[in-house]
Design a protein around this motif. Sequence first.
Motif, PDB file in Angstrom:
ATOM      1  N   GLY A  42       1.073  -1.121  -0.222  1.00 37.80           N
ATOM      2  CA  GLY A  42       0.136  -0.232  -0.369  1.00 37.80           C
ATOM      3  C   GLY A  42       0.576   1.124   0.481  1.00 37.80           C
ATOM      4  N   GLY A 104      -3.081  11.077  -8.253  1.00 41.27           N
ATOM      5  CA  GLY A 104      -2.448  11.299 -10.027  1.00 41.27           C
ATOM      6  C   GLY A 104      -2.033   9.768  -9.787  1.00 41.27           C
TER       7      GLY A 104
ATOM      8  N   TYR B  32     -11.441   7.320  11.047  1.00 40.34           N
ATOM      9  CA  TYR B  32     -11.598   7.796   9.465  1.00 40.34           C
ATOM     10  C   TYR B  32     -11.312   6.623   8.774  1.00 40.34           C
ATOM     11  CZ  TYR B  32     -13.325  11.117   6.297  1.00 40.34           C
ATOM     12  OH  TYR B  32     -13.965  11.825   5.066  1.00 40.34           O
ATOM     13  N   TYR B  36      -9.967   2.467  -0.771  1.00 46.61           N
ATOM     14  CA  TYR B  36      -9.642   2.719  -2.300  1.00 46.61           C
ATOM     15  C   TYR B  36      -9.468   1.650  -3.284  1.00 46.61           C
ATOM     16  CZ  TYR B  36      -8.031   7.540  -0.625  1.00 46.61           C
ATOM     17  OH  TYR B  36      -8.416   8.769  -0.480  1.00 46.61           O
ATOM     18  N   GLN B  38      -8.036   0.790  -6.808  1.00 49.74           N
ATOM     19  CA  GLN B  38      -6.298   0.510  -8.114  1.00 49.74           C
ATOM     20  C   GLN B  38      -6.493  -0.104  -8.766  1.00 49.74           C
ATOM     21  OE1 GLN B  38      -2.593   1.073  -5.967  1.00 49.74           O
ATOM     22  NE2 GLN B  38      -2.098   2.473  -7.198  1.00 49.74           N
ATOM     23  N   LYS B  42      -2.487   3.138 -12.514  1.00 54.21           N
ATOM     24  CA  LYS B  42      -3.433   4.032 -12.257  1.00 54.21           C
ATOM     25  C   LYS B  42      -3.398   4.343 -10.570  1.00 54.21           C
ATOM     26  CE  LYS B  42      -6.085   5.042 -15.990  1.00 54.21           C
ATOM     27  NZ  LYS B  42      -5.869   6.090 -16.688  1.00 54.21           N
ATOM     28  N   GLY B  43      -3.354   5.309  -9.972  1.00 55.62           N
ATOM     29  CA  GLY B  43      -3.500   5.539  -8.826  1.00 55.62           C
ATOM     30  C   GLY B  43      -5.414   5.661  -8.510  1.00 55.62           C
ATOM     31  N   PRO B  44      -5.381   5.530  -6.530  1.00 59.87           N
ATOM     32  CA  PRO B  44      -6.199   4.722  -5.725  1.00 59.87           C
ATOM     33  C   PRO B  44      -7.948   5.652  -6.211  1.00 59.87           C
ATOM     34  CG  PRO B  44      -4.452   5.004  -5.285  1.00 59.87           C
ATOM     35  CD  PRO B  44      -3.921   5.470  -5.896  1.00 59.87           C
ATOM     36  N   LEU B  46     -11.156   7.484  -3.941  1.00 59.96           N
ATOM     37  CA  LEU B  46     -11.931   6.764  -3.356  1.00 59.96           C
ATOM     38  C   LEU B  46     -13.095   6.364  -3.768  1.00 59.96           C
ATOM     39  CD1 LEU B  46     -11.856   7.418  -0.493  1.00 59.96           C
ATOM     40  CD2 LEU B  46     -12.733   9.538  -1.082  1.00 59.96           C
ATOM     41  N   LEU B  88      -7.798  -1.156  -1.379  1.00 59.58           N
ATOM     42  CA  LEU B  88      -7.158  -0.960  -0.354  1.00 59.58           C
ATOM     43  C   LEU B  88      -7.571   0.055   0.506  1.00 59.58           C
ATOM     44  CD1 LEU B  88      -4.224   0.768  -2.796  1.00 59.58           C
ATOM     45  CD2 LEU B  88      -3.607  -0.943  -1.237  1.00 59.58           C
ATOM     46  N   SER B  92      -7.088   7.671   9.157  1.00 60.41           N
ATOM     47  CA  SER B  92      -6.135   7.765   9.812  1.00 60.41           C
ATOM     48  C   SER B  92      -6.899   8.114  10.344  1.00 60.41           C
ATOM     49  CB  SER B  92      -6.561   9.779   8.545  1.00 60.41           C
ATOM     50  OG  SER B  92      -7.879  10.044   8.741  1.00 60.41           O
ATOM     51  N   LEU B 100      -2.640   9.328   5.381  1.00 58.39           N
ATOM     52  CA  LEU B 100      -3.667   8.249   5.299  1.00 58.39           C
ATOM     53  C   LEU B 100      -2.333   7.068   5.857  1.00 58.39           C
ATOM     54  CD1 LEU B 100      -5.784   9.054   2.250  1.00 58.39           C
ATOM     55  CD2 LEU B 100      -6.180   9.225   4.966  1.00 58.39           C
ATOM     56  N   PHE B 102      -2.132   2.989   4.916  1.00 65.68           N
ATOM     57  CA  PHE B 102      -3.235   2.508   4.022  1.00 65.68           C
ATOM     58  C   PHE B 102      -2.821   0.985   4.249  1.00 65.68           C
ATOM     59  CE2 PHE B 102      -4.892   4.703   0.356  1.00 65.68           C
ATOM     60  CZ  PHE B 102      -3.990   5.609   0.519  1.00 65.68           C
ATOM     61  N   GLY B 103      -3.139  -0.319   4.173  1.00 67.78           N
ATOM     62  CA  GLY B 103      -3.530  -1.785   4.251  1.00 67.78           C
ATOM     63  C   GLY B 103      -2.810  -2.130   3.442  1.00 67.78           C
ATOM     64  N   ALA B 104      -1.897  -2.967   3.026  1.00 66.98           N
ATOM     65  CA  ALA B 104      -1.329  -3.524   1.357  1.00 66.98           C
ATOM     66  C   ALA B 104      -2.625  -3.638   0.435  1.00 66.98           C
ATOM     67  CB  ALA B 104      -0.056  -5.267   2.182  1.00 66.98           C
TER      68      ALA B 104
END
Lengths: 112, 112
Positions: A42, A104, B32, B36, B38, B42-44, B46, B88, B92, B100, B102-104
Motif C-alpha cells: 500500500g 494522480g 476515519y 480505495y 486501484q 493507475k492511482g487509487p 476513493l 486498499l 487516519s 493516511l 494504508f493496508g497492503a
Amino acid sequence: ETGVTQSPTHLIKTRGQQVTLRCSSQSGHNTVSWYQQALGQGPQFIFQYYREEENGRGNFPPRFSGLQFPNYSSELNVNALELDDSALYLCASSLGQANGYTFGSGTRLTVV
Amino acid sequence: QKEVEQDPGPLSVPEGAIVSLNCTYSNSAFQYFMWYRQYSRKGPELLMYTYSSGNKEDGRFTAQVDKSSKYISLFIRDSQPSDSATYLCAMSVEVYGNKLVFGAGTILRVKS
C-alpha cells in the motif's frame, strides 16, 4: 483543468543520482501529499504541503524533500537514490486538510 | 506488526458473487476509514469513507466499521468483471488528518 497530473510517468535513474518528480494539483486544491507505493504494498505517506508549508512528514529520510508553489503545484526531490527507492510515487491533492484526496496516476521510478 | 493488516489475496470470484474484503488495525486512535480501488497502472480512487463505527451503503458497495474489534469491511454485491482491481483500505487518526495509513491491498479478480 480537472484531476491530478504527474510527470514524468516513467523514469529510470542510476543509484546515487538525484530525481525530481512533479505534480499539478486538481484545480482549487491547496493541499498536496506525496506517497511511495512499493510493488505489492500500500502507499506510504512521505509528506504533505499546505499553502506552501510542509505540514506533516512520514518516516522517510531527509534526502526526500519537497516544494509547493504558489499555484499549488508540487515537486518531490530525492537525492542519493538507492535501489529501494524504486516504486510508484503518488501525488494526492485536496481542498484544505480533509481526507477527500484525489490521487494522480503516479510516476514509476526505477533505480538501477 | 503493521498498523493496518490486509489479506493480499488474490481473491477470485465468479461474476455476480458477493465479495467481502477486510482489514484489521492496531491503532485505536483511528477514527476515519476509507476504501480505495486501484486499477493497474493507475492511482487509487476513493470508493467509500466512514467516520467511527457503523455502516455506509453506496449502490453495490457497503462499508462497515467495528471499532471495538478494530475491524473494517467492504462488501461488493453483484460483482462485475469491471470490479477486478486492487482494493486498499486506509485510515487516519484525525477527521481532517494529513496522513493516511494504508493496508497492503487485496487483489480481486471477478471472472465472467
